[in-house]
Enzyme design. Structure first.
Site, PDB file in Angstrom:
ATOM      1  N   LYS A 152      -8.317  18.325  14.649  1.00 38.02           N
ATOM      2  CA  LYS A 152      -7.487  18.116  15.830  1.00 38.02           C
ATOM      3  C   LYS A 152      -6.028  18.367  15.483  1.00 38.02           C
ATOM      4  O   LYS A 152      -5.566  17.838  14.475  1.00 38.02           O
ATOM      5  CB  LYS A 152      -7.674  16.671  16.293  1.00 38.02           C
ATOM      6  CG  LYS A 152      -6.751  16.234  17.396  1.00 38.02           C
ATOM      7  CD  LYS A 152      -6.945  14.780  17.655  1.00 38.02           C
ATOM      8  CE  LYS A 152      -5.926  14.366  18.688  1.00 38.02           C
ATOM      9  NZ  LYS A 152      -5.861  12.956  18.850  1.00 38.02           N
ATOM     10  N   TYR A 176      -9.930  18.794  27.970  1.00 39.60           N
ATOM     11  CA  TYR A 176      -9.625  18.335  29.322  1.00 39.60           C
ATOM     12  C   TYR A 176     -10.131  19.347  30.352  1.00 39.60           C
ATOM     13  O   TYR A 176     -10.111  19.065  31.542  1.00 39.60           O
ATOM     14  CB  TYR A 176      -8.115  18.101  29.471  1.00 39.60           C
ATOM     15  CG  TYR A 176      -7.631  17.068  28.483  1.00 39.60           C
ATOM     16  CD1 TYR A 176      -7.852  15.709  28.710  1.00 39.60           C
ATOM     17  CD2 TYR A 176      -7.027  17.444  27.271  1.00 39.60           C
ATOM     18  CE1 TYR A 176      -7.460  14.756  27.780  1.00 39.60           C
ATOM     19  CE2 TYR A 176      -6.628  16.498  26.340  1.00 39.60           C
ATOM     20  CZ  TYR A 176      -6.855  15.158  26.598  1.00 39.60           C
ATOM     21  OH  TYR A 176      -6.478  14.217  25.667  1.00 39.60           O
ATOM     22  N   ARG A 221       0.649  11.360  25.161  1.00 39.90           N
ATOM     23  CA  ARG A 221       1.473  10.150  25.039  1.00 39.90           C
ATOM     24  C   ARG A 221       2.193   9.851  26.351  1.00 39.90           C
ATOM     25  O   ARG A 221       2.464   8.691  26.659  1.00 39.90           O
ATOM     26  CB  ARG A 221       2.435  10.300  23.858  1.00 39.90           C
ATOM     27  CG  ARG A 221       1.669  10.359  22.535  1.00 39.90           C
ATOM     28  CD  ARG A 221       2.581  10.610  21.334  1.00 39.90           C
ATOM     29  NE  ARG A 221       1.810  10.876  20.127  1.00 39.90           N
ATOM     30  CZ  ARG A 221       2.350  11.330  18.999  1.00 39.90           C
ATOM     31  NH1 ARG A 221       3.649  11.552  18.923  1.00 39.90           N
ATOM     32  NH2 ARG A 221       1.580  11.562  17.938  1.00 39.90           N
ATOM     33  N   GLU A 240     -10.057  14.688   3.026  1.00 42.39           N
ATOM     34  CA  GLU A 240     -10.427  13.731   4.073  1.00 42.39           C
ATOM     35  C   GLU A 240     -11.909  13.878   4.436  1.00 42.39           C
ATOM     36  O   GLU A 240     -12.603  12.896   4.689  1.00 42.39           O
ATOM     37  CB  GLU A 240      -9.550  13.932   5.317  1.00 42.39           C
ATOM     38  CG  GLU A 240      -8.081  13.558   5.125  1.00 42.39           C
ATOM     39  CD  GLU A 240      -7.840  12.041   5.065  1.00 42.39           C
ATOM     40  OE1 GLU A 240      -8.794  11.272   5.249  1.00 42.39           O
ATOM     41  OE2 GLU A 240      -6.686  11.639   4.821  1.00 42.39           O
ATOM     42  N   LYS A 269       4.476   9.770  13.152  1.00 40.61           N
ATOM     43  CA  LYS A 269       3.156   9.401  12.619  1.00 40.61           C
ATOM     44  C   LYS A 269       2.839  10.128  11.309  1.00 40.61           C
ATOM     45  O   LYS A 269       1.693  10.216  10.899  1.00 40.61           O
ATOM     46  CB  LYS A 269       2.091   9.659  13.688  1.00 40.61           C
ATOM     47  CG  LYS A 269       2.306   8.843  14.969  1.00 40.61           C
ATOM     48  CD  LYS A 269       1.085   8.843  15.883  1.00 40.61           C
ATOM     49  CE  LYS A 269       1.296   7.928  17.103  1.00 40.61           C
ATOM     50  NZ  LYS A 269       0.074   7.849  17.941  1.00 40.61           N
ATOM     51  N   LYS A 281      -6.816  15.128  11.215  1.00 36.70           N
ATOM     52  CA  LYS A 281      -5.971  14.950  12.396  1.00 36.70           C
ATOM     53  C   LYS A 281      -4.525  15.126  11.959  1.00 36.70           C
ATOM     54  O   LYS A 281      -4.036  14.402  11.091  1.00 36.70           O
ATOM     55  CB  LYS A 281      -6.183  13.574  13.003  1.00 36.70           C
ATOM     56  CG  LYS A 281      -5.232  13.304  14.164  1.00 36.70           C
ATOM     57  CD  LYS A 281      -5.548  12.046  14.912  1.00 36.70           C
ATOM     58  CE  LYS A 281      -4.503  11.812  16.004  1.00 36.70           C
ATOM     59  NZ  LYS A 281      -4.777  10.601  16.762  1.00 36.70           N
ATOM     60  N   SER A 323      -4.034  17.686  24.424  1.00 36.40           N
ATOM     61  CA  SER A 323      -3.264  17.699  25.665  1.00 36.40           C
ATOM     62  C   SER A 323      -2.232  18.832  25.715  1.00 36.40           C
ATOM     63  O   SER A 323      -2.055  19.463  26.760  1.00 36.40           O
ATOM     64  CB  SER A 323      -2.569  16.347  25.847  1.00 36.40           C
ATOM     65  OG  SER A 323      -1.755  16.047  24.723  1.00 36.40           O
TER      66      SER A 323
HETATM   67  C1  PBG Z   1      -4.581   8.108  19.536  1.00 37.52           C
HETATM   68  C2  PBG Z   1      -4.869   9.491  19.951  1.00 37.52           C
HETATM   69  C3  PBG Z   1      -3.960  10.528  20.222  1.00 37.52           C
HETATM   70  C4  PBG Z   1      -4.716  11.574  20.707  1.00 37.52           C
HETATM   71  C5  PBG Z   1      -6.048  11.179  20.711  1.00 37.52           C
HETATM   72  N1  PBG Z   1      -6.127   9.889  20.215  1.00 37.52           N
HETATM   73  C6  PBG Z   1      -2.482  10.567  20.145  1.00 37.52           C
HETATM   74  C7  PBG Z   1      -1.803  10.435  18.873  1.00 37.52           C
HETATM   75  O1  PBG Z   1      -2.406  10.397  17.800  1.00 37.52           O
HETATM   76  O2  PBG Z   1      -0.581  10.324  18.905  1.00 37.52           O
HETATM   77  C8  PBG Z   1      -4.154  12.879  21.201  1.00 37.52           C
HETATM   78  C9  PBG Z   1      -5.014  13.635  22.129  1.00 37.52           C
HETATM   79  C10 PBG Z   1      -4.328  14.698  22.901  1.00 37.52           C
HETATM   80  O3  PBG Z   1      -3.153  15.044  22.676  1.00 37.52           O
HETATM   81  O4  PBG Z   1      -4.985  15.234  23.786  1.00 37.52           O
HETATM   82  N2  PBG Z   1      -4.593   7.822  18.201  1.00 37.52           N
END
Ligand code: PBG
Length: 323
Positions: A249, A314, A206, A234, A218, A196, A275
């Site tokens: 992701k 989505y 967010r 990982e 992050k 991720k 997203s």
């Molecule tokens: C939470 C999480 C996030 C997403 C999925 N789980 C946001 C992040 O890590 O800041 C993002 C999913 C998306 O953008 O569709 N940990």
């Protein structure tokens, strides 16, 4: 021209093209992430046209419509009111929290659907981080993992089929596995967010949950977008720690990472079309610059071709309807 080889002969009709089509895409390959909130009405999400924070009724309608087109798996993401958020994210394991209540309600109504829950503190954290934040801004690993384990068990108890830790803390997959097993949930699966990335493509998500970090970013826990080999590291850790499935992701900008991991593992590989990928496609299509059905199915096919078994998107319900 005097050509012995004319590859176009294998593309001359749909029948012939379908002889040697290598990749296929069907509703069974799609998992549908849904945003929920504890309000009477649905609320549109500005940066994700077509997606809403759903009320209990809105959620039921969305699930019904999805089942009708063959989408049977859902991930739940809760929007938590600001006054319920704390620095330790205790709401994440509240047995009567929104996610837990929703899991019970959905399982009562549709015992056969597959419910995936996100494990991370960001929707519940007053700091907007996936873990507990120290006074100096450090994200505390081991302290966070303890809370994540509680969250995972409370979700399993409420009916989650698959627990999906998205927090990127070290050792969380092993700790969650052990805690789930200790609590008798040996049948609950772990889908680990393995590779991720610290991606700007999560922006609209967010907005949807109002969960952006209040300070900092992050990057001390999510991966550097420049790296692929680190994803293997990982992967190997997640395998050792007992993950059942692994995830990459975002998806579209990271097809090489999907290919790398799927070559290296015997576990199912998931990819998350996040997203920001949704927002880009949607915006261009709303402007009439791209043709939505074609471009969405192509983007999903490409993610499958790279090596993903299953895709979180989505567009799940709409794509399944097109298929
Ligand atoms: C939470 C999480 C996030 C997403 C999925 N789980 C946001 C992040 O890590 O800041 C993002 C999913 C998306 O953008 O569709 N940990």
């Amino acid at each position: 021209m005097d050509l012995v080889q004319r590859p176009r002969r294998n593309r001359k009709s749909e029948t012939i093209r379908s002889y040697h089509r290598e990749t296929w895409l069907a509703p069974q390959h799609l998992i549908y992430p849904l945003f929920i909130h504890d309000k009477k009405d649905d609320e549109a999400i500005g940066s994700m046209p077509g997606c809403s924070r759903l009320s209990a009724d809105g959620l039921a309608k969305e699930i019904e419509a999805s089942l009708a087109v063959g989408v049977k798996s859902f991930v739940l993401f809760p929007a938590t009111p600001e006054d319920v958020k704390t620095s330790l994210g205790e709401e994440s394991y509240n047995p009567d929290g929104l996610v837990q209540r929703t899991l019970r309600a959905l399982k009562t109504r549709w015992p056969d659907i597959t419910l995936v829950t996100d494990v991370a503190l960001d929707p519940y954290s007053s700091d907007g981080h996936d873990g507990i934040v120290d006074e100096d801004g450090t994200i505390l690993n081991d302290e966070t993992v303890e809370v994540l384990c509680r969250q995972a068990v409370s979700q399993a108890r409420a009916g989650a089929d698959i627990i999906a830790p998205s927090d990127m803390m070290d050792g969380r997959v092993g700790a969650i596995r052990e805690t789930l097993d200790g609590a008798g949930f040996t049948e609950v699966s772990i889908l680990s967010y393995t590779a991720k990335y610290a991606s700007a493509f999560y922006g609209p998500f967010r907005d949807a949950l109002d969960s952006a970090p209040k300070h900092g970013d992050k990057k001390t826990y999510q991966m550097d977008p420049a790296n692929a080999r680190e994803g293997l590291r990982e992967l190997f850790l997640d395998e050792e720690e007992g993950a059942d499935m692994v995830m990459v992701k975002p998806a579209g900008p990271y097809l090489d990472v999907i290919a790398l991991l799927s070559d290296e593992t015997t576990l199912p590989v998931a990819a998350y079309q996040v997203s920001g990928e949704y927002a880009m496609l949607k915006a261009a299509c709303q402007n009439g610059w791209l043709s939505e059905e074609q471009v969405v199915l192509e983007s999903l096919m490409a993610i499958r071709r790279a090596g993903a078994d299953v895709i979180l998107t989505y567009y799940a319900r709409q794509a399944a309807a097109w298929l």
